[in-house]
Design an enzyme around this catalytic site. Structure first.
Site, PDB file in Angstrom:
ATOM      1  N   ASP A  22      43.423  48.862  32.004  1.00 57.90           N
ATOM      2  CA  ASP A  22      42.332  49.822  32.198  1.00 57.90           C
ATOM      3  C   ASP A  22      42.036  50.510  30.869  1.00 57.90           C
ATOM      4  O   ASP A  22      42.899  51.176  30.308  1.00 57.90           O
ATOM      5  CB  ASP A  22      42.770  50.841  33.259  1.00 57.90           C
ATOM      6  CG  ASP A  22      41.789  51.998  33.374  1.00 57.90           C
ATOM      7  OD1 ASP A  22      40.604  51.820  33.002  1.00 57.90           O
ATOM      8  OD2 ASP A  22      42.215  53.074  33.837  1.00 57.90           O
ATOM      9  N   ASN A  24      39.504  52.809  30.283  1.00 58.03           N
ATOM     10  CA  ASN A  24      38.823  54.106  30.290  1.00 58.03           C
ATOM     11  C   ASN A  24      39.430  55.139  31.236  1.00 58.03           C
ATOM     12  O   ASN A  24      38.820  56.162  31.523  1.00 58.03           O
ATOM     13  CB  ASN A  24      37.328  53.916  30.599  1.00 58.03           C
ATOM     14  CG  ASN A  24      37.119  53.320  31.990  1.00 58.03           C
ATOM     15  OD1 ASN A  24      38.087  52.923  32.647  1.00 58.03           O
ATOM     16  ND2 ASN A  24      35.885  53.264  32.435  1.00 58.03           N
ATOM     17  N   ASP A  26      40.007  55.237  34.455  1.00 57.71           N
ATOM     18  CA  ASP A  26      39.623  55.432  35.860  1.00 57.71           C
ATOM     19  C   ASP A  26      40.595  54.745  36.821  1.00 57.71           C
ATOM     20  O   ASP A  26      40.390  54.740  38.034  1.00 57.71           O
ATOM     21  CB  ASP A  26      38.182  54.969  36.120  1.00 57.71           C
ATOM     22  CG  ASP A  26      38.001  53.464  35.921  1.00 57.71           C
ATOM     23  OD1 ASP A  26      38.991  52.781  35.577  1.00 57.71           O
ATOM     24  OD2 ASP A  26      36.878  52.978  36.120  1.00 57.71           O
ATOM     25  N   ASP A  30      39.629  46.618  33.507  1.00 63.87           N
ATOM     26  CA  ASP A  30      38.237  46.320  33.182  1.00 63.87           C
ATOM     27  C   ASP A  30      38.156  45.334  32.010  1.00 63.87           C
ATOM     28  O   ASP A  30      39.171  44.984  31.407  1.00 63.87           O
ATOM     29  CB  ASP A  30      37.488  47.620  32.859  1.00 63.87           C
ATOM     30  CG  ASP A  30      38.295  48.519  31.940  1.00 63.87           C
ATOM     31  OD1 ASP A  30      38.724  48.033  30.863  1.00 63.87           O
ATOM     32  OD2 ASP A  30      38.542  49.694  32.300  1.00 63.87           O
ATOM     33  N   ASP A  99      35.223  32.900  38.141  1.00 66.45           N
ATOM     34  CA  ASP A  99      35.420  32.580  39.541  1.00 66.45           C
ATOM     35  C   ASP A  99      34.042  32.377  40.171  1.00 66.45           C
ATOM     36  O   ASP A  99      33.175  33.244  40.050  1.00 66.45           O
ATOM     37  CB  ASP A  99      36.126  33.765  40.223  1.00 66.45           C
ATOM     38  CG  ASP A  99      37.265  33.327  41.100  1.00 66.45           C
ATOM     39  OD1 ASP A  99      37.022  32.515  42.006  1.00 66.45           O
ATOM     40  OD2 ASP A  99      38.400  33.804  40.886  1.00 66.45           O
ATOM     41  N   ASP A 200      36.090  29.009  44.338  1.00 67.35           N
ATOM     42  CA  ASP A 200      36.758  29.595  45.486  1.00 67.35           C
ATOM     43  C   ASP A 200      36.501  28.763  46.753  1.00 67.35           C
ATOM     44  O   ASP A 200      35.354  28.389  47.036  1.00 67.35           O
ATOM     45  CB  ASP A 200      36.207  31.017  45.685  1.00 67.35           C
ATOM     46  CG  ASP A 200      37.014  31.830  46.670  1.00 67.35           C
ATOM     47  OD1 ASP A 200      38.208  32.029  46.423  1.00 67.35           O
ATOM     48  OD2 ASP A 200      36.443  32.268  47.696  1.00 67.35           O
ATOM     49  N   GLU A 255      39.609  25.537  44.219  1.00 70.55           N
ATOM     50  CA  GLU A 255      40.698  26.034  45.048  1.00 70.55           C
ATOM     51  C   GLU A 255      40.650  25.242  46.351  1.00 70.55           C
ATOM     52  O   GLU A 255      39.583  25.109  46.947  1.00 70.55           O
ATOM     53  CB  GLU A 255      40.533  27.526  45.334  1.00 70.55           C
ATOM     54  CG  GLU A 255      41.763  28.091  46.014  1.00 70.55           C
ATOM     55  CD  GLU A 255      41.470  29.175  47.032  1.00 70.55           C
ATOM     56  OE1 GLU A 255      42.397  29.877  47.417  1.00 70.55           O
ATOM     57  OE2 GLU A 255      40.298  29.305  47.453  1.00 70.55           O
ATOM     58  N   HIS A 328      46.887  35.438  42.796  1.00 65.69           N
ATOM     59  CA  HIS A 328      46.639  36.745  43.419  1.00 65.69           C
ATOM     60  C   HIS A 328      46.685  36.706  44.941  1.00 65.69           C
ATOM     61  O   HIS A 328      46.554  37.749  45.572  1.00 65.69           O
ATOM     62  CB  HIS A 328      45.273  37.254  42.951  1.00 65.69           C
ATOM     63  CG  HIS A 328      44.160  36.381  43.432  1.00 65.69           C
ATOM     64  ND1 HIS A 328      44.011  35.070  42.988  1.00 65.69           N
ATOM     65  CD2 HIS A 328      43.191  36.585  44.353  1.00 65.69           C
ATOM     66  CE1 HIS A 328      42.981  34.531  43.619  1.00 65.69           C
ATOM     67  NE2 HIS A 328      42.458  35.423  44.436  1.00 65.69           N
ATOM     68  N   ASP A 329      46.814  35.523  45.536  1.00 67.39           N
ATOM     69  CA  ASP A 329      46.825  35.406  46.999  1.00 67.39           C
ATOM     70  C   ASP A 329      48.224  35.237  47.579  1.00 67.39           C
ATOM     71  O   ASP A 329      48.358  35.118  48.803  1.00 67.39           O
ATOM     72  CB  ASP A 329      46.006  34.191  47.450  1.00 67.39           C
ATOM     73  CG  ASP A 329      44.528  34.390  47.260  1.00 67.39           C
ATOM     74  OD1 ASP A 329      44.070  35.546  47.258  1.00 67.39           O
ATOM     75  OD2 ASP A 329      43.821  33.375  47.105  1.00 67.39           O
TER      76      ASP A 329
END
Ligand code: ISL
Ligand code: CA
Length: 549
Positions: A22, A24, A26, A30, A99, A200, A255, A328-329
């Protein structure tokens, strides 16, 4: 042997943008955060970055629900940031793939907003709308994330199909206008200079239009036989490749939920004009019971070895896959296939040795290179992933014990892989100066990039070594694969071409064990253990490589 095909030679690194860095404060990773780390990526030696979705999205499924395919979500930055990232990666000879999520859109996409308005709206046919049956959905299909795959809309008294969440309506690829739209999106990104796509759930784009009820009870079987590999899937993939993708020197990786060895070559056969490679999920779905990941069943390492062998056999010299052990799954590979407690460093080294020496394009998920592990949340409220939240809600409604639910979601949920990258031991692991969007694994004080950089025998250095080793030896890309021995805990195979031959042996166990017999003519090359020599026993979680003289 000389280098032939860049996407076979490449090592891919997957970035999950919300959780990488990150810039910035928040709390959300990013694009500018990735820009800060391009030298880190170059130093690792990877060749391709697969960037998870950064498009405009209401984030019902963390960006896999896209409401505008041509703009960047402000959380992630701007198109100018993306162009700059691409430029900086290219300067370092790293390619970038995006993606491509075109099985479904967000329900907040303009197309769907129009489509739902009336039966005769010009966009009606962009999606699948059906009448119900006596107040019930059109058929008994279930969504990947729980509940019916159909959602009712009162205004037009019809249901729309969503194989994922309600906020992810499935696009109707039967409609040629939809296919034109997809080609335009692909062209838009390729003209900007991106180097390809991870597609995907691509085998799901062609539906079985009779929409028959399924009698199958096991969800993995439903995926394979009902949702995936539909009758026109090859026509549609061939069309987007033929019309657009084949005009560029780019790579595609599909995928592949539901793609099995018998149909693998239909997608990636060299003569097919379809995809360069797939991520098959056979080893990822191991342990998934009839109701999926939260209905676990036991599996053994022999199943894993068998799957690698079977896929290599199926592809042989005709097709290509990517080699990966998590993304990530799924849960962290170290926690799933290694030993994240007593042999964290050793098993992390074994797993990367495996990934770098099997036949296929290696893909590393962010954080594996420092040995990140699963996380254990204490409260059901801590989970973020829509799949886990839906399961928790349904399980509580059915009256299941909260402690049992917590255990299941902790052990099998996707949030395990999504916790922020652990850069150093400062507050919030150097991921953000603000409040992280997802709880950081408290083990970041011990497990982080800075710590790993300073340890010459650590995981990070070994990743670099193995990436470099694979690149120095084309035999690991183009050579034949032969399994020599596979019985838990030992997996041994050779990789050979006319010029070189290696034997690789792994001990996936917590105990020392006798070396299996190495074929004649091979000598000790190196081990994943520091300063190891050709000892008689294989150490716990040791990988050893032998070379033919
Ligand atoms: O995690 C799964 C369900 O238990 C997988 O089956 C997963 O849904 C499947 O591999 C498809 O994944 C892809 O499409 C989904 C998205 O949620 C995943 O993050 C994405 O990788 C819908 O777009
Ligand atoms: Ca941010």
């Amino acid at each position: 042997m000389t280098r032939q095909i860049w996407w076979k030679d490449a090592v891919i690194y997957q970035i999950y943008p919300r959780s990488f860095r990150d810039s910035n404060g928040d709390g959300i990773g990013d694009i500018r955060g990735i820009i800060e780390k391009v030298d880190y990526l170059a130093d690792l030696g990877i060749d391709v970055v697969w960037l998870g979705p950064v498009y405009q999205s209401p984030n019902d499924d963390n960006g896999y629900d896209i409401s505008d395919y041509r703009s960047i979500h402000p959380d992630f930055g701007t198109l100018a940031d993306l162009d700059q990232l691409l430029h900086l990666l290219h300067l370092r000879e790293i390619r970038l793939i995006m993606d491509l999520v075109v099985n479904h859109t967000s329900d907040e996409h303009d197309w769907f907003q129009e489509s739902r308005k009336s039966l005769d709206n010009p966009y009606r046919d962009y999606y699948f709308w059906k009448k119900g049956q006596n107040g019930a959905p059109p058929n008994n299909w279930k969504s990947f994330f729980g509940g019916s795959a159909w959602a009712y809309e009162e205004d037009t008294d019809e249901y729309y199909l969503h194989l994922f969440t309600k906020k992810q309506p499935d696009l109707n690829w039967e409609n040629p206008v939809v296919r034109n739209e997809v080609c335009d999106i692909i062209r838009f990104w390729l003209e900007r200079g991106v180097d390809g796509f991870r597609m995907d759930v691509i085998p799901l784009i062609s539906k079985r239009l009779d929409f028959k009820d399924t009698q199958l009870n096991s969800f993995p079987e439903v995926v394979e036989q009902v949702y995936s590999n539909g009758p026109k899937v090859h026509k549609y993939i061939g069309e987007i490749v033929g019309r657009v993708i084949s005009n560029y020197d780019v790579m595609t990786v599909g995928e592949g939920p539901g793609i099995h060895t018998e149909v693998g070559l239909d997608y990636v056969g060299t003569d097919r004009g379809e995809l360069n490679m797939i991520f098959h999920l056979d080893h990822m779905y191991l342990g998934f019971g009839p109701k999926g990941r939260f209905d676990p069943i036991p599996f053994s390492l022999n199943d894993v070895f068998e799957i690698f062998n079977r896929w290599d056999d199926a592809m042989a010299n005709e097709g290509w896959i990517s080699i990966f052990l998590d993304n990530h799954d799924f849960t962290r590979m170290l926690s799933r296939f290694g030993n994240d407690q007593n042999y964290r460093i050793e098993s992390a080294k074994l797993l990367v040795t495996l990934i770098m020496t099997l036949r296929g394009t290696p893909c590393i998920y962010q954080g594996s290179e420092i040995g990140m592990t699963n996380i254990a949340y204490e409260r059901l409220e801590d989970f973020d992933d829509v799949e886990s939240k839906n399961f928790i809600r349904e399980a509580l409604e059915k009256g299941r014990e909260p402690s049992e639910i917590l255990e299941l979601v902790n052990r099998h949920g996707r949030d395990n892989a999504r916790t922020p990258m652990q850069w150093d031991d400062s507050m919030h692991a150097g991921f953000t100066s603000g409040h992280p969007w997802l709880t950081i694994n408290p083990n970041y004080r011990r497990i982080n990039v800075e710590e790993s950089k300073n340890d010459a025998n650590g995981i990070l250095h070994f990743y670099k070594k193995m990436i470099a080793f694979r690149k120095e030896h084309p035999v690991f890309v183009y050579g034949d694969f032969t399994c020599l021995f596979a019985a838990d805990p030992i997996y041994m195979y050779s990789r050979s071409d006319d010029q070189q031959s290696f034997v690789v042996v792994h001990n996936f166990g917590d105990h020392r064990i006798d070396m299996p017999e190495i074929p004649k003519g091979y000598g000790y090359h190196f081990s994943s253990y520091p300063n190891d020599q050709a000892r008689k026993l294989l150490a716990p979680w040791e990988s050893r490589i032998f070379i033919k003289s």
